[in-house]
Motif scaffolding. Sequence first.
Motif, PDB file in Angstrom:
ATOM      1  N   PRO A  31     -35.298 -23.697  -6.650  1.00  0.00           N
ATOM      2  CA  PRO A  31     -33.834 -23.761  -6.879  1.00  0.00           C
ATOM      3  C   PRO A  31     -33.536 -23.667  -8.368  1.00  0.00           C
ATOM      4  O   PRO A  31     -34.271 -24.207  -9.190  1.00  0.00           O
ATOM      5  CB  PRO A  31     -33.450 -25.138  -6.332  1.00  0.00           C
ATOM      6  N   VAL A  32     -32.466 -22.982  -8.701  1.00  0.00           N
ATOM      7  CA  VAL A  32     -32.074 -22.860 -10.096  1.00  0.00           C
ATOM      8  C   VAL A  32     -30.691 -23.467 -10.300  1.00  0.00           C
ATOM      9  O   VAL A  32     -29.888 -23.530  -9.374  1.00  0.00           O
ATOM     10  CB  VAL A  32     -32.067 -21.395 -10.568  1.00  0.00           C
ATOM     11  N   LEU A  33     -30.441 -23.882 -11.534  1.00  0.00           N
ATOM     12  CA  LEU A  33     -29.124 -24.438 -11.860  1.00  0.00           C
ATOM     13  C   LEU A  33     -28.220 -23.315 -12.345  1.00  0.00           C
ATOM     14  O   LEU A  33     -28.562 -22.601 -13.287  1.00  0.00           O
ATOM     15  CB  LEU A  33     -29.263 -25.492 -12.963  1.00  0.00           C
ATOM     16  N   ARG A  34     -27.095 -23.212 -11.695  1.00  0.00           N
ATOM     17  CA  ARG A  34     -26.146 -22.187 -12.105  1.00  0.00           C
ATOM     18  C   ARG A  34     -24.845 -22.839 -12.549  1.00  0.00           C
ATOM     19  O   ARG A  34     -24.473 -23.889 -12.035  1.00  0.00           O
ATOM     20  CB  ARG A  34     -25.860 -21.248 -10.933  1.00  0.00           C
ATOM     21  N   PRO A  35     -24.149 -22.221 -13.458  1.00  0.00           N
ATOM     22  CA  PRO A  35     -22.888 -22.813 -13.920  1.00  0.00           C
ATOM     23  C   PRO A  35     -21.869 -22.880 -12.791  1.00  0.00           C
ATOM     24  O   PRO A  35     -21.862 -22.057 -11.900  1.00  0.00           O
ATOM     25  CB  PRO A  35     -22.398 -21.865 -15.011  1.00  0.00           C
ATOM     26  N   MET A  36     -21.048 -23.894 -12.866  1.00  0.00           N
ATOM     27  CA  MET A  36     -19.947 -24.019 -11.908  1.00  0.00           C
ATOM     28  C   MET A  36     -18.717 -24.522 -12.667  1.00  0.00           C
ATOM     29  O   MET A  36     -18.821 -24.902 -13.844  1.00  0.00           O
ATOM     30  CB  MET A  36     -20.322 -25.020 -10.810  1.00  0.00           C
ATOM     31  N   ASP A  37     -17.619 -24.562 -11.987  1.00  0.00           N
ATOM     32  CA  ASP A  37     -16.413 -25.113 -12.615  1.00  0.00           C
ATOM     33  C   ASP A  37     -16.649 -26.574 -12.937  1.00  0.00           C
ATOM     34  O   ASP A  37     -17.251 -27.302 -12.164  1.00  0.00           O
ATOM     35  CB  ASP A  37     -15.213 -25.007 -11.675  1.00  0.00           C
ATOM     36  N   LEU A  38     -16.125 -26.965 -14.064  1.00  0.00           N
ATOM     37  CA  LEU A  38     -16.332 -28.346 -14.491  1.00  0.00           C
ATOM     38  C   LEU A  38     -15.790 -29.311 -13.450  1.00  0.00           C
ATOM     39  O   LEU A  38     -14.657 -29.202 -12.994  1.00  0.00           O
ATOM     40  CB  LEU A  38     -15.631 -28.591 -15.827  1.00  0.00           C
ATOM     41  N   LEU A  39     -16.643 -30.245 -13.097  1.00  0.00           N
ATOM     42  CA  LEU A  39     -16.252 -31.268 -12.136  1.00  0.00           C
ATOM     43  C   LEU A  39     -16.495 -32.624 -12.778  1.00  0.00           C
ATOM     44  O   LEU A  39     -17.560 -32.868 -13.336  1.00  0.00           O
ATOM     45  CB  LEU A  39     -17.120 -31.135 -10.875  1.00  0.00           C
ATOM     46  N   VAL A  40     -15.500 -33.461 -12.733  1.00  0.00           N
ATOM     47  CA  VAL A  40     -15.667 -34.811 -13.267  1.00  0.00           C
ATOM     48  C   VAL A  40     -15.787 -35.762 -12.086  1.00  0.00           C
ATOM     49  O   VAL A  40     -14.886 -35.853 -11.269  1.00  0.00           O
ATOM     50  CB  VAL A  40     -14.471 -35.221 -14.156  1.00  0.00           C
ATOM     51  N   GLU A  41     -16.910 -36.411 -12.032  1.00  0.00           N
ATOM     52  CA  GLU A  41     -17.155 -37.294 -10.892  1.00  0.00           C
ATOM     53  C   GLU A  41     -17.197 -38.740 -11.332  1.00  0.00           C
ATOM     54  O   GLU A  41     -17.745 -39.055 -12.382  1.00  0.00           O
ATOM     55  CB  GLU A  41     -18.527 -36.989 -10.281  1.00  0.00           C
ATOM     56  N   ALA A  42     -16.671 -39.582 -10.477  1.00  0.00           N
ATOM     57  CA  ALA A  42     -16.755 -41.014 -10.737  1.00  0.00           C
ATOM     58  C   ALA A  42     -17.535 -41.646  -9.601  1.00  0.00           C
ATOM     59  O   ALA A  42     -17.243 -41.394  -8.435  1.00  0.00           O
ATOM     60  CB  ALA A  42     -15.365 -41.624 -10.811  1.00  0.00           C
ATOM     61  N   SER A  43     -18.514 -42.446  -9.941  1.00  0.00           N
ATOM     62  CA  SER A  43     -19.250 -43.122  -8.876  1.00  0.00           C
ATOM     63  C   SER A  43     -19.457 -44.586  -9.242  1.00  0.00           C
ATOM     64  O   SER A  43     -19.715 -44.918 -10.402  1.00  0.00           O
ATOM     65  CB  SER A  43     -20.591 -42.431  -8.633  1.00  0.00           C
TER      66      SER A  43
END
Lengths: 463, 249
Positions: free
Chosen positions: A147-159
């Motif tokens: 698996p490779v890391l590809r750019p995506m739309d910025l997501l801000v996550e809170a956990s």
Amino acid sequence: AAKNGAGCSNSCLFQRHGFNFHSHPNSADVISTVEFSQSGEFLATGDKGGRVVIFQREPQGEYNVYSTFQSHDPEFDYLKSLEIEEKINKIRWLPQLHSALFLLTTNDKTIKLWKVSERDKQPEGYNLKDEEGRVKDISKITSLQVPVLRPMDLLVEASPRRVFSNAHAYHINSISINSDCETYLSADDLRINLWNLSITDRSFNIVDLKPDNMEDLTEVITVAEFHPHHCHLLAFSSSTGTTRLCDMRSRALCDQHAKLFEEAVDPASRSFFSELISSVSDVKFSHSGRYLLTRDYLSAKVWDLNMEKKPVETYQVHDYLRSKLCTLYESDCIFDKFECAWNGTDSVIMTGAYNNFFRMFDRASRRDVTLEASREVCKRRAVLRPRRVCIGRKRRESDICVDSLDFRKKVLHTAWHPTDNIIAIAARNNLYIFQDRHSPSGHHGVHRIEQETAPQLEDTPPQ
Amino acid sequence: MEYKVEAHRIMSISLGKIYNSRVQRGGIKLHKNLLVSLVLRSARQVYLSDYYAGVCLNAQHIEAKEWELMDADREKLIPASERHVGAEDGRASRLQEKDGDSLDPSDVAVTSPVSPAISETQCGSSDCETDADAAVTEGDSRQPPKDHACSHRKRSAEETGVSETPVKRTKVTPNAIVANNEIEEGEEMDTSNVSNLITIFGSGFSGLLSKDSAKSESETDDSDSGSGQICCEQMLKNLNPWTTAIVAF
């Protein structure tokens, strides 16, 4: 531009960024706490509905919504048949070490440690699941891939990384992170507990005001805070108007105070409500750690930690209310808990009042200013005019009579940027951010991008 | 007398707040209820002190002495006093309901006994002469001596000459006043109702919180809180003039 009201070192003139969360105010949207991060780059608000909104400061100087999440939900304590409100009472930021943000949020009973992080890459090309996440049929897999890391739309996550619960029998009113950044305190009406940020299943009780017989109850804890530099010192204020400084080194249980800050009450001024209005609603250490700022119903006081007998400065916030205490008692306004704040250099203090007014006092010059946070009054980027409350007749057009004050509009929660002259004022469900036009910080001058509309909460992605 | 009206009003507002706090979302707020109880206490002090000053003028100096005595030997006197003050005179009765009929002018409404000395001084004035020396001791069974002591400890912080006995509420109704004014009667009724409610709260802070099990961790006096609750509920049902005040809040 030269008129000086508050006497802030540069100017008292502020501009406005209005954030109107909803056009139809809903009580769940009432802001219940406001807090800048330790660098001032972020600003968090909590509301009555248990939601947290984080704003980030843009390079141009304006704060925009960065992340929103539901921190607490309403709960029901079946054993006591009590509903536990989801309202966020306090938010405190941890110092930012790397790209992720950490903050503590609390309602009446439970404290949570949240991690807010950005994700702009996602892994693609799993072997065992397809792009939608469905498990692949193993017999159909003919080759392996990495698996490779590809750019995506910025997501801000809170956990939620930690949940600290079941430690408070009474309603939590404060949380404060120790300067050691490993421990923090939580205070309820009668007790203060010390936690380690990593350990959720136990805490140490360091202050216990609960009498053996509840009938003997005479005071409750209203606010508690750690000293900004000395990890062993904490201050807590009570409903009787006293503020205590405790040293955790001297004993494990800090029921005995190291210092007691209390001003003798003039017996001539006693009324039915004397005790009530002396209750301390907020305590803040100065940035220097040398002073304490306390707020009671009618005044704000600055105390030198070295002098317990009386404050070094007393500021009357709205003394004109002294003759109206009975009416304010009837309407419950007398129970309003106003917060207070220091500016970055400890030269100015700020606190809220009614009619969406807030006041700033310059300690050196003893000058003060009253400003209003209101949609009607503030046009975007307009300079705020000082207001004045008059007791008798109006002397100026801009004056407002005591009897015309709107007591439903109250500025309870205010925050000051740790270094710059930027303030955040919460007025019901609106957050106002005022910036000093002439601030030396350089981030905001004339080159500011105009914002056409106030960003709506759900719609605005981080920019 | 304006003080009395003001104090009475504040007391009724306070009781309304306490009542409402029980149904508030999020549970009873300890801080707010404590503050309200302090206001209630202040108002009650003024109300009672004002009443004494207004009605039993002659007894003032005797009272002052008695208060001092009380002050000095508070702890010792209390258990004893509760026993001493018996039903000395059958005319005294506690007013529980507003029935609209005219009151027996010589009724003495006493909600809880304090000391034999105090009840005697009530009748110092000539107006009071015909009234009972008595204190009604209905409150006795409901209020163990412990409450009294607790109330005193609570109030040790603020001592005034007149307010030494927080749970005492003796009201003497001189003939002249009551005969003239029905509204006055109404007020007398209200006051006794207030007094009854105050009795519950005067029995200690736990009286306010008897419904909330969160606060009852240390409640050692179940009978007290139970009786307080019952009394409170009775009172709340029967309070005609009060329902307006409470409903208003």
